[in-house]
Write an enzyme that holds these catalytic residues in place. Structure first.
Site, PDB file in Angstrom:
ATOM      1  N   ILE A 158       0.873  -1.173   0.000  1.00 61.75           N
ATOM      2  CA  ILE A 158       0.000   0.000   0.000  1.00 61.75           C
ATOM      3  C   ILE A 158       0.903   1.213   0.000  1.00 61.75           C
ATOM      4  O   ILE A 158       1.905   1.283   0.711  1.00 61.75           O
ATOM      5  CB  ILE A 158      -1.003  -0.001   1.163  1.00 61.75           C
ATOM      6  CG1 ILE A 158      -0.319  -0.106   2.509  1.00 61.75           C
ATOM      7  CG2 ILE A 158      -2.002  -1.135   0.991  1.00 61.75           C
ATOM      8  CD1 ILE A 158      -1.305  -0.016   3.654  1.00 61.75           C
ATOM      9  N   GLU A 159       0.557   2.178  -0.849  1.00 59.77           N
ATOM     10  CA  GLU A 159       1.528   3.224  -1.150  1.00 59.77           C
ATOM     11  C   GLU A 159       1.775   4.166   0.018  1.00 59.77           C
ATOM     12  O   GLU A 159       2.782   4.864   0.049  1.00 59.77           O
ATOM     13  CB  GLU A 159       1.149   4.002  -2.412  1.00 59.77           C
ATOM     14  CG  GLU A 159      -0.174   4.734  -2.348  1.00 59.77           C
ATOM     15  CD  GLU A 159      -1.255   4.000  -3.124  1.00 59.77           C
ATOM     16  OE1 GLU A 159      -1.295   2.758  -3.043  1.00 59.77           O
ATOM     17  OE2 GLU A 159      -2.046   4.665  -3.808  1.00 59.77           O
ATOM     18  N   ASN A 160       0.861   4.178   0.998  1.00 60.64           N
ATOM     19  CA  ASN A 160       1.132   4.998   2.170  1.00 60.64           C
ATOM     20  C   ASN A 160       2.094   4.344   3.154  1.00 60.64           C
ATOM     21  O   ASN A 160       2.304   4.892   4.236  1.00 60.64           O
ATOM     22  CB  ASN A 160      -0.169   5.432   2.870  1.00 60.64           C
ATOM     23  CG  ASN A 160      -1.164   4.325   3.058  1.00 60.64           C
ATOM     24  OD1 ASN A 160      -1.442   3.572   2.132  1.00 60.64           O
ATOM     25  ND2 ASN A 160      -1.698   4.212   4.250  1.00 60.64           N
ATOM     26  N   SER A 187       8.450   4.231  -0.393  1.00 61.10           N
ATOM     27  CA  SER A 187       7.298   3.551  -0.974  1.00 61.10           C
ATOM     28  C   SER A 187       7.202   3.830  -2.469  1.00 61.10           C
ATOM     29  O   SER A 187       6.944   2.926  -3.270  1.00 61.10           O
ATOM     30  CB  SER A 187       6.021   4.026  -0.277  1.00 61.10           C
ATOM     31  OG  SER A 187       4.900   3.362  -0.812  1.00 61.10           O
TER      32      SER A 187
END
Lengths: 219, 236, 219, 236
Positions: free
Chosen positions: C51-53, C93
């Site tokens: 997940i990009e966060n 990320s």
């Protein structure tokens, strides 16, 4: 000119430079003579030493046999850590340097010029192996750059010059020089003596400096 | 001796001036330094440029700062929320500027600002409307855009634990932009749920070294944005 | 054209897409319909969800009351972690994304064009608040980009088009589309149906696609 | 299921081909993956370009790889050692090429390679001999140089502990270039002193996420360069 008999020893030079490092500052000390400064930080000051291979909060050398070959400084000597230390990788370490987060870098020198140019990475000799390490990053990023160096080479050649003859590490980067003979600021007016070592005269220093020298000692 | 602790959020943000640029950590509610933002509302500095991934929820935290009229411009990747009309209303009324930046480019620009890299090239957004006004250059036949570093006068972030030197560790996905903003803020203020003595954090596990941090405020039980929104809270 | 009564449900679409994710791959699932895919990963495969966060190794939703408001996915919903998870900041990320380290990204779409263009971030409307998030980074960096989407909008307008009318997320980035009606590859020749949903004919799909459609099903 | 463990250093490096570019971690001896380097010597791939901060000590590890004639070019910040004449002798004989890169620029170029950033500007080395051949551009009145990303076919690095997914933690200053090289290597091989199951490493303290790692080799008691040099060891 022959090497001067008077003036400070290297340990005295390091002690003198250490007096000017402010409490709470983040400092990188170059390989060799600059490393000695760590021994003389006054007891009432907390200085965080940065080593560019990935540590903030460097402590003294380990006791013999107690070190870790993977806890070394930029000079590849074993060190220890202080409370509050942190490890990080090279990109983060040089983000600290290049990003202007370090307060001070103290470096050695082959030559320092009156315009603040520094040469300390290569003699430019035909068979010299060029090796730069982190020197160019330090001078381009750290807020203040001091040099600590004997005033002349072993054969008596002045290291403080009008223009560097060796390849530059950085242009216009040096703020102050600590030598065995004097403490010298570099300003828009060139070299300015702000302090003489005990028993050393201004003329003695001027005779060993290959550039104009102003006397800027407090009256 | 080094001790970066200050007594309250109010003290920590007191130096923020009108017209300053302020980075604010967080992705959604995770990592949003609500208590520091509320102190900034109390403080009242105006005409701010805010750099933050989102534009806040409900009428607390970042949304409340915007509603208070203190923000002239926001640099942001996702200024939309299911729980707030504060930003959309002001934006559609032409009362707040938006610089929309893809999330990865936003992160990289902030990191570049902290790392002394003035600009870099990225393939992200080449060939889209967000290319407008940007310099294009090909690398290995691939179109890329020149992106400039972002720095800020202040960064306001949230950590799980700080020591008095400012070394930080975060909580889970609340880490997000905070380590980058700590690097890119001229003055970085941290609200930490716990504050400990130097030596208590494992040097191998420190995420933000103290060199990037200026002020540490202990906020032991920080509010969560979603809980405040759920109970319809407003600030002030 | 009216919405199709036949074809897959959204859960069936997610289950179908999940079959094509290889064991051991690193995958980012977009907000909304793509998120459902996580529920249908076959038991004999280990997929690492990014997940990009700031998390690799996303697990399922927490039990009610057991979540942490600071452990959320890109859709800002609470999640959990799997053994082998790691947290990281946004620059790292997106280094994973932009640097080509993720094997697959599955995204939603407003429109997909026959040349692989994707529009999924803005309708370009006068009062629409523009919000891009990580979509442009994902399509420019991830090795393969799949779209999962109903074949037509609620009012029956085809989403697979000759050229996108909405602002692009990325040009020439989509490799494959999963809809309620078919699985469609995008190649140099345009849209190619590689699989029809049960009970759906090629003509039915073609009639709901606003671009030429080739039948590339295995004989 | 994900299990990146391979049985031996030899297996891990078997795919390295003549002419490949290989990043090798370490700053001096800290972090140098000696056992992987020795396996590469046994393997014999030639005409390599090596990217590493130093050029090795004594006649083991990286210095031995160079002495074996397998390295056509080295990209390096400090190729000098008090304990080795291997590189200097070959360099002065014109038998190995050197691309000298300031240490911070080397780190940033490797990170850029791993992060999909094709190029960036830096003030480092502007106005010096190392500016030669580089594009100069001013930002805020400051001269900067354009630097290009570095990537490699292979990265060989050393970690303290790996799990079978390839998540890594390092030992003290042995971390140095390794997390960056893990990102920039198309295939990244790790020798780890300990190998554990997924879930044994704290997700908050993982330094290199497993996504960047391809092969993990367990080397429980790695040699230390300084100890090998002190006892005059040679490899092979």
């Amino acid at each position: 000119m022959s090497p001067t008999a008077m003036g400070l020893t290297t340990r005295q030079m390091a002690r003198r430079a250490a007096q000017d490092i402010s409490d709470g500052s983040y400092v990188n000390l170059g390989i060799g003579l600059p490393e000695l400064i760590a021994l003389f930080i006054p007891d009432d000051r907390e200085i965080v030493l940065h080593i560019e291979n990935g540590l903030l909060g460097m402590g003294p050398s380990p006791e013999p046999g107690k070190g870790d070959p993977e806890l070394i400084n930029a000079g590849k000597k074993q060190v220890t850590t202080r409370p509050g230390a942190s490890y990080f990788h090279q990109a983060d370490s040089f983000a600290m340097i290049r990003g202007g987060h370090l307060d001070l870098s103290v470096l050695g020198a082959l030559e320092v010029a009156a315009n603040g140019d520094l040469a300390n990475w290569s003699t430019g000799g035909e068979h010299a192996i060029p090796a730069v390490g982190g020197a160019m990053d330090l001078v381009s990023g750290v807020k203040a750059v001091y040099v600590i160096s004997r005033h002349c080479t072993r054969d008596g050649t002045p290291k403080l010059v009008e223009r560097c003859s060796y390849p530059l590490t950085g242009a216009g980067v040096v703020d102050r020089v600590y030598t065995d003979l004097a403490v010298i600021d570099i300003t828009a007016k060139g070299f300015e003596v702000v302090e003489l070592s005990p028993g050393v005269s201004f003329d003695h220093v001027a005779a060993r400096t290959a550039a104009p020298l102003r006397d800027a000692r407090p009256a | 001796m080094i001790d970066k602790r200050v007594g309250s959020p109010g003290e920590a943000v007191a130096g923020i001036g009108d017209g300053d640029t302020v980075m604010i950590g967080g992705f959604g509610e995770a990592g949003s330094p609500i208590e520091l933002i509320h102190a900034l509302i109390d403080h009242g500095a105006a005409n701010l440029t805010v750099i933050s991934n989102n534009s806040g929820s409900g009428e607390i935290g970042l949304a409340a700062l915007i509603r208070a009229g203190q923000v002239a411009k926001i640099v942001c990747s996702f200024p939309r929320s299911t729980n707030s009309t504060v930003f959309p209303d002001l934006f559609n009324a032409g009362r707040i500027q938006l610089e929309l930046v893809p999330q990865g480019t936003l992160a990289e620009r902030i990191r570049a600002g902290g790392a002394g890299i003035p600009a870099f090239y990225t393939p992200t957004a080449a060939g889209t409307d967000l290319e407008a006004g940007k310099e294009r250059r090909e690398f290995d036949g691939r179109p890329c855009l020149l992106e400039h570093a972002l720095v800020a006068d202040w960064s306001l972030i949230k950590a799980r634990t700080a020591d008095s030197h400012g070394n930080l560790v975060y909580n889970k996905t609340a880490r997000n932009f905070s380590p980058l903003m700590a690097m890119a803020g001229r003055t970085t203020v941290v609200q930490a749920s716990a504050v400990v003595e130097p030596g208590c954090l494992d040097p191998e596990a420190v995420i933000t070294p103290g060199i990037f941090v200026d002020h540490v405020v202990h906020v032991p039980n920080p509010e969560h944005e979603s809980e405040l929104v759920a109970r319809g809270a407003r600030y002030p």
